[in-house]
Design a protein around this motif. Structure first.
Motif, PDB file in Angstrom:
ATOM      1  N   GLU A  65       1.222  -0.541 -14.798  1.00 57.99           N
ATOM      2  CA  GLU A  65       2.337  -0.359 -15.728  1.00 57.99           C
ATOM      3  C   GLU A  65       3.575   0.130 -14.985  1.00 57.99           C
ATOM      4  OE1 GLU A  65       4.367  -0.706 -19.112  1.00 57.99           O
ATOM      5  OE2 GLU A  65       2.270  -1.324 -18.825  1.00 57.99           O
ATOM      6  N   HIS A  66       3.388   1.016 -14.027  1.00 58.83           N
ATOM      7  CA  HIS A  66       4.486   1.544 -13.208  1.00 58.83           C
ATOM      8  C   HIS A  66       5.198   0.425 -12.442  1.00 58.83           C
ATOM      9  CE1 HIS A  66       6.536   4.178 -10.289  1.00 58.83           C
ATOM     10  NE2 HIS A  66       6.007   3.424  -9.330  1.00 58.83           N
ATOM     11  N   LEU A  67       4.410  -0.523 -11.919  1.00 59.31           N
ATOM     12  CA  LEU A  67       4.975  -1.598 -11.086  1.00 59.31           C
ATOM     13  C   LEU A  67       5.912  -2.524 -11.853  1.00 59.31           C
ATOM     14  CD1 LEU A  67       1.862  -2.648  -8.979  1.00 59.31           C
ATOM     15  CD2 LEU A  67       3.920  -1.510  -8.138  1.00 59.31           C
ATOM     16  N   LYS A  68       5.802  -2.538 -13.169  1.00 59.12           N
ATOM     17  CA  LYS A  68       6.643  -3.445 -13.962  1.00 59.12           C
ATOM     18  C   LYS A  68       8.115  -3.083 -13.865  1.00 59.12           C
ATOM     19  CE  LYS A  68       2.889  -4.640 -17.125  1.00 59.12           C
ATOM     20  NZ  LYS A  68       2.352  -4.502 -18.492  1.00 59.12           N
ATOM     21  N   ALA A  69       8.411  -1.794 -13.625  1.00 53.63           N
ATOM     22  CA  ALA A  69       9.797  -1.345 -13.408  1.00 53.63           C
ATOM     23  C   ALA A  69       9.747   0.049 -12.813  1.00 53.63           C
ATOM     24  CB  ALA A  69      10.583  -1.343 -14.710  1.00 53.63           C
ATOM     25  N   TYR A  70      10.196   0.186 -11.574  1.00 51.13           N
ATOM     26  CA  TYR A  70      10.152   1.501 -10.913  1.00 51.13           C
ATOM     27  C   TYR A  70      11.310   1.620  -9.921  1.00 51.13           C
ATOM     28  CZ  TYR A  70       8.261  -0.892  -6.796  1.00 51.13           C
ATOM     29  OH  TYR A  70       8.099  -1.722  -5.723  1.00 51.13           O
ATOM     30  N   LYS A  71      11.636   2.879  -9.596  1.00 51.18           N
ATOM     31  CA  LYS A  71      12.658   3.155  -8.594  1.00 51.18           C
ATOM     32  C   LYS A  71      11.971   3.587  -7.294  1.00 51.18           C
ATOM     33  CE  LYS A  71      16.424   4.629 -11.661  1.00 51.18           C
ATOM     34  NZ  LYS A  71      17.314   5.766 -12.041  1.00 51.18           N
ATOM     35  N   PRO A  72      12.236   2.890  -6.185  1.00 49.90           N
ATOM     36  CA  PRO A  72      11.676   3.340  -4.903  1.00 49.90           C
ATOM     37  C   PRO A  72      12.293   4.684  -4.512  1.00 49.90           C
ATOM     38  CG  PRO A  72      12.554   1.102  -4.761  1.00 49.90           C
ATOM     39  CD  PRO A  72      13.028   1.675  -6.055  1.00 49.90           C
ATOM     40  N   LEU A  73      11.657   5.365  -3.561  1.00 47.11           N
ATOM     41  CA  LEU A  73      12.225   6.614  -3.062  1.00 47.11           C
ATOM     42  C   LEU A  73      13.600   6.356  -2.445  1.00 47.11           C
ATOM     43  CD1 LEU A  73       9.085   8.197  -1.337  1.00 47.11           C
ATOM     44  CD2 LEU A  73      10.043   8.750  -3.581  1.00 47.11           C
ATOM     45  N   ASP A  74      14.520   7.292  -2.688  1.00 46.21           N
ATOM     46  CA  ASP A  74      15.882   7.217  -2.120  1.00 46.21           C
ATOM     47  C   ASP A  74      16.645   5.978  -2.572  1.00 46.21           C
ATOM     48  OD1 ASP A  74      15.262   9.551  -0.617  1.00 46.21           O
ATOM     49  OD2 ASP A  74      14.344   8.304   0.931  1.00 46.21           O
ATOM     50  N   ILE A 101       0.838  -1.208   0.000  1.00 48.74           N
ATOM     51  CA  ILE A 101       0.000   0.000   0.000  1.00 48.74           C
ATOM     52  C   ILE A 101       0.872   1.256   0.000  1.00 48.74           C
ATOM     53  CG2 ILE A 101      -1.623   1.316   1.451  1.00 48.74           C
ATOM     54  CD1 ILE A 101      -2.785  -1.549   2.195  1.00 48.74           C
ATOM     55  N   ARG A 102       1.992   1.198   0.693  1.00 48.53           N
ATOM     56  CA  ARG A 102       2.904   2.346   0.687  1.00 48.53           C
ATOM     57  C   ARG A 102       3.450   2.595  -0.719  1.00 48.53           C
ATOM     58  NH1 ARG A 102       7.900   2.707   4.829  1.00 48.53           N
ATOM     59  NH2 ARG A 102       8.652   0.960   3.572  1.00 48.53           N
ATOM     60  N   ILE A 103       3.731   1.527  -1.456  1.00 50.32           N
ATOM     61  CA  ILE A 103       4.200   1.677  -2.838  1.00 50.32           C
ATOM     62  C   ILE A 103       3.149   2.401  -3.678  1.00 50.32           C
ATOM     63  CG2 ILE A 103       4.748   0.389  -4.966  1.00 50.32           C
ATOM     64  CD1 ILE A 103       6.034  -1.746  -3.095  1.00 50.32           C
ATOM     65  N   PHE A 104       1.863   2.095  -3.436  1.00 48.55           N
ATOM     66  CA  PHE A 104       0.783   2.752  -4.173  1.00 48.55           C
ATOM     67  C   PHE A 104       0.775   4.258  -3.904  1.00 48.55           C
ATOM     68  CE2 PHE A 104      -3.767   4.140  -4.177  1.00 48.55           C
ATOM     69  CZ  PHE A 104      -3.939   4.133  -5.559  1.00 48.55           C
ATOM     70  N   PHE A 105       0.884   4.645  -2.632  1.00 49.74           N
ATOM     71  CA  PHE A 105       0.895   6.073  -2.306  1.00 49.74           C
ATOM     72  C   PHE A 105       2.150   6.761  -2.862  1.00 49.74           C
ATOM     73  CE2 PHE A 105      -2.181   4.874   1.112  1.00 49.74           C
ATOM     74  CZ  PHE A 105      -3.213   5.703   0.691  1.00 49.74           C
ATOM     75  N   GLN A 106       3.279   6.058  -2.852  1.00 48.86           N
ATOM     76  CA  GLN A 106       4.493   6.620  -3.442  1.00 48.86           C
ATOM     77  C   GLN A 106       4.314   6.861  -4.932  1.00 48.86           C
ATOM     78  OE1 GLN A 106       7.448   3.697  -2.305  1.00 48.86           O
ATOM     79  NE2 GLN A 106       7.885   4.696  -0.351  1.00 48.86           N
ATOM     80  N   ILE A 116      13.251  -1.727  -9.348  1.00 47.41           N
ATOM     81  CA  ILE A 116      12.561  -2.918  -8.867  1.00 47.41           C
ATOM     82  C   ILE A 116      11.573  -3.340  -9.951  1.00 47.41           C
ATOM     83  CG2 ILE A 116      10.852  -3.775  -7.207  1.00 47.41           C
ATOM     84  CD1 ILE A 116      12.211  -2.171  -5.082  1.00 47.41           C
ATOM     85  N   THR A 117      11.535  -4.628 -10.235  1.00 47.44           N
ATOM     86  CA  THR A 117      10.606  -5.133 -11.246  1.00 47.44           C
ATOM     87  C   THR A 117       9.634  -6.125 -10.605  1.00 47.44           C
ATOM     88  OG1 THR A 117      12.107  -6.940 -11.859  1.00 47.44           O
ATOM     89  CG2 THR A 117      12.305  -4.873 -13.097  1.00 47.44           C
ATOM     90  N   ASN A 118       8.481  -6.271 -11.223  1.00 55.54           N
ATOM     91  CA  ASN A 118       7.487  -7.238 -10.762  1.00 55.54           C
ATOM     92  C   ASN A 118       7.020  -8.082 -11.933  1.00 55.54           C
ATOM     93  OD1 ASN A 118       6.492  -6.732  -7.804  1.00 55.54           O
ATOM     94  ND2 ASN A 118       6.799  -4.689  -8.677  1.00 55.54           N
ATOM     95  N   GLY A 119       7.046  -9.387 -11.747  1.00 56.12           N
ATOM     96  CA  GLY A 119       6.470 -10.297 -12.731  1.00 56.12           C
ATOM     97  C   GLY A 119       4.981 -10.454 -12.474  1.00 56.12           C
ATOM     98  N   GLU A 120       4.394 -11.466 -13.075  1.00 54.17           N
ATOM     99  CA  GLU A 120       2.953 -11.686 -12.953  1.00 54.17           C
ATOM    100  C   GLU A 120       2.502 -11.836 -11.508  1.00 54.17           C
ATOM    101  OE1 GLU A 120       2.394 -15.159 -15.308  1.00 54.17           O
ATOM    102  OE2 GLU A 120       2.227 -14.062 -17.207  1.00 54.17           O
TER     103      GLU A 120
END
Length: 353
Positions: free
Chosen positions: A93-102, A53-58, A107-111
């Motif tokens: 689409e963002h979750l497939k490849a994103y940079k966390p804060l700091d 959920i924190r990733i969603f708000f980020q 980070i990538t996510n598969g199915e």
């Protein structure tokens, strides 16, 4: 006498403290959701939900122009109500490849990673929608990521034998320095791998075992299974011998304070952790097969398959493995194996010889 804190109790304490830290970074209304699910979910599930959920708000903070000037704590339920299905499709689409804060690492996510994060968000939204705190639930308007079936990977009978033989004797092929380290861990490693192959326990169950959980009178392990239920799992002579040989070595180890009850110790004389077991399984198994990526879970799959082939009893396999739903067992362990497929090739005659 002071009550002993078990491995699983300590994990719950650690997860509870981690969850409190994460909740401090999230909007206040989020706490209502986590209080509501506290009686129906494990601490492990709740901390995973919190991270997701924190990733969603980020994502909203960094990718949605409407929230660029927000801090995470400033989000309100009204903002939740304004999120659209299109926003969620952009999030997937963002979750497939994103940079966390700091962090500069992607980070990538598969199915499976995508499905877990969207499932967490659906559960999150469903709580507020059900309690009429929001008017819209956009998670119902998007499709869940599709999961493609993966082939079940397990060791063949000859590979199991080679693996156990290698753990017993590979010190012969090592340099003197390597052999010195190997001899320190050989009996422990053999006991762990034999236990995983001979009982099908999960790696988390394996590392959580205390020495008091062993019952050699009945050749049984007392396990706290996924979901919190206790049960006994029984083992055969090979597992018994491997465990007893290791216990002789264990007698000579003085563990760090707080780790006296752990069955398996790391080289730091603490309770062994999941990562260490994963690494040792990987280290030994790549000497046996280069085409299969073997993990502790693959050893569990190997046990489940062998038990099913020996007994033909899918309900027994489900019970021993601790599956609540026998359909999970059927999906993974009753799959047609290569030997049966080969029989099919010879079963049909096109012309009389």
């Amino acid at each position: 006498m002071e009550k002993r804190t078990t491995y699983h109790e300590q994990i719950d304490i650690d997860n509870t403290l981690k969850l409190r830290e994460v909740l401090r970074t999230l909007p206040d209304f989020v706490k209502d959701f986590f209080r509501a699910i506290s009686t129906t979910t494990s601490t492990s599930t709740r901390i995973k939900y919190a991270y997701d959920i924190r990733i969603f708000f980020q994502f909203l903070l960094t990718e949605n122009p409407a929230y660029r000037k927000f801090t995470m704590q400033e989000f309100t339920l009204a903002d939740m109500d304004n999120i659209t299905a299109l926003d969620l499709e952009e999030y997937i689409e963002h979750l497939k490849a994103y940079k966390p804060l700091d962090d500069d690492e992607y980070i990538t996510n598969g199915e499976r990673g995508l499905k877990r994060k969207i499932s967490a968000l659906r559960t999150f939204y469903a709580y507020y929608y059900k309690h009429e705190m929001i008017q819209n639930n956009p998670t119902l308007l998007i499709d869940m990521p599709k999961l493609h079936e993966k082939e079940i990977i397990r060791l063949d009978a000859d590979e199991v034998a080679k693996l156990l033989d290698f753990v017993e004797s590979c010190g012969d092929e090592l340099t003197p320095h390597q052999r010195k380290y190997y001899e320190k861990t050989r009996y422990r490693d053999l006991a762990i791998i034999t236990l995983l192959l001979g009982t099908g326990v999960r790696v988390s169950e394996c590392v959580g075992l205390d020495v008091e959980d062993l019952d050699f009178k009945n050749n049984a392990l007392k396990l706290l299974r996924k979901g919190g239920s206790e049960m006994f799992v029984y083992f055969g002579k090979e597992v018994e011998k491997a465990l007893k040989d290791y216990l002789e070595i264990r007698k000579g180890i003085t563990p760090l304070s707080g780790h006296e009850h752990a069955l398996f110790y790391s080289s730091q004389k603490k309770r062994i952790n999941v990562k260490t077991v994963e690494n040792l399984v990987k280290k030994y198994s790549r000497q046996v097969t280069t085409t299969k990526k073997i993990t502790p879970h693959k050893l569990r799959s190997t046990y489940g398959t062998n038990l099913y082939q020996e007994t033909g009893d899918i309900y027994l396999v489900a019970d021993v493995l601790g599956h609540k739903d026998v359909n999970t067992t059927k999906k993974h362990y009753a799959a047609m194996d290569d030997s049966r497929r080969r029989k099919a090739a010879k079963a049909v005659k096109l012309r009389e010889e």
